[in-house]
Design a protein around this motif. Structure first.
Motif, PDB file in Angstrom:
ATOM      1  N   ASP A 206       0.911  -1.181  -0.110  1.00  0.00           N
ATOM      2  CA  ASP A 206       0.197   0.133  -0.041  1.00  0.00           C
ATOM      3  C   ASP A 206       1.162   1.289  -0.202  1.00  0.00           C
ATOM      4  OD1 ASP A 206       0.776   1.168   2.145  1.00  0.00           O
ATOM      5  OD2 ASP A 206      -0.896  -0.885   3.258  1.00  0.00           O
ATOM      6  N   GLN A 207       0.561   2.622   0.150  1.00  0.00           N
ATOM      7  CA  GLN A 207       1.250   3.837   0.174  1.00  0.00           C
ATOM      8  C   GLN A 207       2.325   3.130   1.311  1.00  0.00           C
ATOM      9  OE1 GLN A 207      -1.177   7.181   0.899  1.00  0.00           O
ATOM     10  NE2 GLN A 207       0.355   8.389  -0.687  1.00  0.00           N
ATOM     11  N   THR A 208       2.349   2.697   2.299  1.00  0.00           N
ATOM     12  CA  THR A 208       3.666   2.927   2.809  1.00  0.00           C
ATOM     13  C   THR A 208       4.629   1.527   3.438  1.00  0.00           C
ATOM     14  OG1 THR A 208       1.757   2.608   4.867  1.00  0.00           O
ATOM     15  CG2 THR A 208       2.827   4.817   4.488  1.00  0.00           C
ATOM     16  N   THR A 210       5.963  -1.770   0.274  1.00  0.00           N
ATOM     17  CA  THR A 210       6.461  -2.299  -0.463  1.00  0.00           C
ATOM     18  C   THR A 210       6.602  -3.972  -0.392  1.00  0.00           C
ATOM     19  OG1 THR A 210       8.656  -1.092  -0.322  1.00  0.00           O
ATOM     20  CG2 THR A 210       6.346  -0.729  -1.782  1.00  0.00           C
ATOM     21  N   ASP A 329       6.857   9.567  -1.142  1.00  0.00           N
ATOM     22  CA  ASP A 329       5.800   8.629  -1.290  1.00  0.00           C
ATOM     23  C   ASP A 329       7.101   7.134  -1.715  1.00  0.00           C
ATOM     24  OD1 ASP A 329       4.750   6.305  -2.499  1.00  0.00           O
ATOM     25  OD2 ASP A 329       3.613   7.493  -3.722  1.00  0.00           O
ATOM     26  N   ARG A 331       6.340   4.402  -2.573  1.00  0.00           N
ATOM     27  CA  ARG A 331       6.012   3.067  -3.769  1.00  0.00           C
ATOM     28  C   ARG A 331       7.068   3.752  -4.948  1.00  0.00           C
ATOM     29  NH1 ARG A 331       0.008   2.922  -3.665  1.00  0.00           N
ATOM     30  NH2 ARG A 331       0.233   5.023  -3.277  1.00  0.00           N
TER      31      ARG A 331
END
Ligand code: 2NL
Length: 360
Positions: A206-208, A210, A329, A331
């Motif tokens: 998710d956003q935080t 990987t 971010d 990602r």
């Protein structure tokens, strides 16, 4: 004899008019090849009367020598012409501007930069660096670290497992770098002071998070190593890494299967200005987990916990890189977008040192 003169004129004319090395080779084969005109004539010598052979023999051999010489001379002329043509068509324009050097366009990835910074800081405190494989056994990733069979903590790691082998053993992608500490304890005599930076994997995105991320863990094993030593090491690290002279730290009780007691560590920060400033203000930010190595883990590595004690800690490299360099971010770290690395990356020659400053 006049036939010979005609043949000579013909062959020499063909040699002169051959304008490539391939065409010249065709002429050579037509004259001197196995079935060439001159070779066929040579074959007739055997059937001639001795007088005839006396005149024809030297004439034919003379012609053969003449043709051979003419072929060699023409070959040299053609080779020289071919070289001239290549030189003309492949000329280099030495006035063109230089392409920019990789040292100008290449950038160090922030994760590599932070690993270099960690290495410099901990090396200065007498730590060495250890590395290990990304693919691990269940025993090294969990069992030796005091995760009981069937314990929910195993499930909490969202492990990527490989298909089981015939003997039932399941390999996995390591969920933390701790198996390298087990390998180190089993292979080296204490005192041990190591840090282990590296890739780790959990089935999480998710956003935080990987699925692949980076961790650094540290381990000290020695007679009489204690929590005070751990606090000093972590405080020195935080001051050097965040480049501040003083920093308040908060140790909160927590749980990890491999440490007892276990702590989560927060650093003082200021969130009022829209960005997070470490080492000032009245807020707290969690940056790592740590603790005294569990006696079971020491025992699992063949050491006597009544003789040797130790402490360990672990933190996310990507996370502390984002914090220190203000990257929003996670990602984007692994998108391989050259614009991102041009914006956030580090110049190849700006190596972090304690002398020159970590992020200079
Ligand atoms: C965290 C917490 C931690 C360790 C890692 C460790 C390794 C061995 C023995 C004991 Cl072999 N401990 N590692 C200890 C405490 C915390 O990581 O939050 N990591 C991101």
């Amino acid at each position: 004899m006049s036939d010979l003169t005609t043949l000579e004129t013909e062959i020499l004319a063909a040699i002169e008019s051959a304008d490539t090395e391939a065409a010249l080779e065709d002429v050579r084969v037509a004259a001197l090849g196995k079935k060439g005109s001159l070779s066929e004539l040579m074959k007739t010598l055997g059937g001639m009367s001795p007088e005839e052979r006396k005149t024809m023999g030297p004439a034919l051999n003379g012609l053969k020598a003449k043709v051979t010489d003419a072929l060699a001379a023409r070959k040299e002329v053609l080779a020289e012409a071919a070289l001239e043509a290549r030189l003309a068509s492949e000329s280099v324009d030495v006035t063109l501007p230089l392409r920019s050097s990789p040292l100008e366009t290449g950038r160090i990835h922030p994760v590599s930069q932070v690993i270099d910074e960690l290495t410099a800081i901990f090396a200065d405190m007498g730590f060495s660096i250890a590395e290990g494989p990304d693919i691990e056994t269940d025993e090294l990733n969990f069992t030796a670290l005091n995760f009981p069979e069937g314990h929910p903590a195993r499930e909490m790691h969202d492990t990527f497992f490989f298909n089981p082998k015939e003997n039932g053993e399941r390999l996995l992608l390591r969920t933390h770098t701790s198996p390298v500490q087990i390998r180190t304890m089993r292979n080296q005599e204490p005192p041990i002071r190591v840090i282990i930076p590296g890739r780790t994997y959990r089935c999480d995105s998710d956003q935080t998070h990987t699925p692949m991320f980076h961790q650094v863990e540290g381990l000290v094993i020695d007679k009489g190593a204690h929590f005070g030593n751990l606090k000093w090491v972590l405080e020195e690290f935080c001051k050097a890494f965040f480049e501040v002279d003083n920093i308040k730290m908060r140790f909160r009780p927590s749980f990890f299967p491999f440490t007892e007691p276990s702590m989560e560590v927060d650093v003082q920060c200021d969130r009022s200005g829209g960005e997070v400033k470490i080492g000032e203000g009245n807020d707290w930010l969690e940056i790592l987990g740590c603790g005294m190595v569990h006696p079971n883990v020491i025992r699992n590595c063949g050491l006597d916990p009544d003789v040797y004690q130790g402490f360990a800690w672990g933190m996310g490299i990507d996370r502390i890189a984002m914090l220190k360099y203000g990257m929003a971010d996670l990602r984007a770290f692994f998108d391989a977008d050259v614009r991102w690395i041009q914006h956030y990356g580090f110049r190849p020659l700006d190596l972090p040192t304690l002398f020159g400053g970590m992020s200079s």
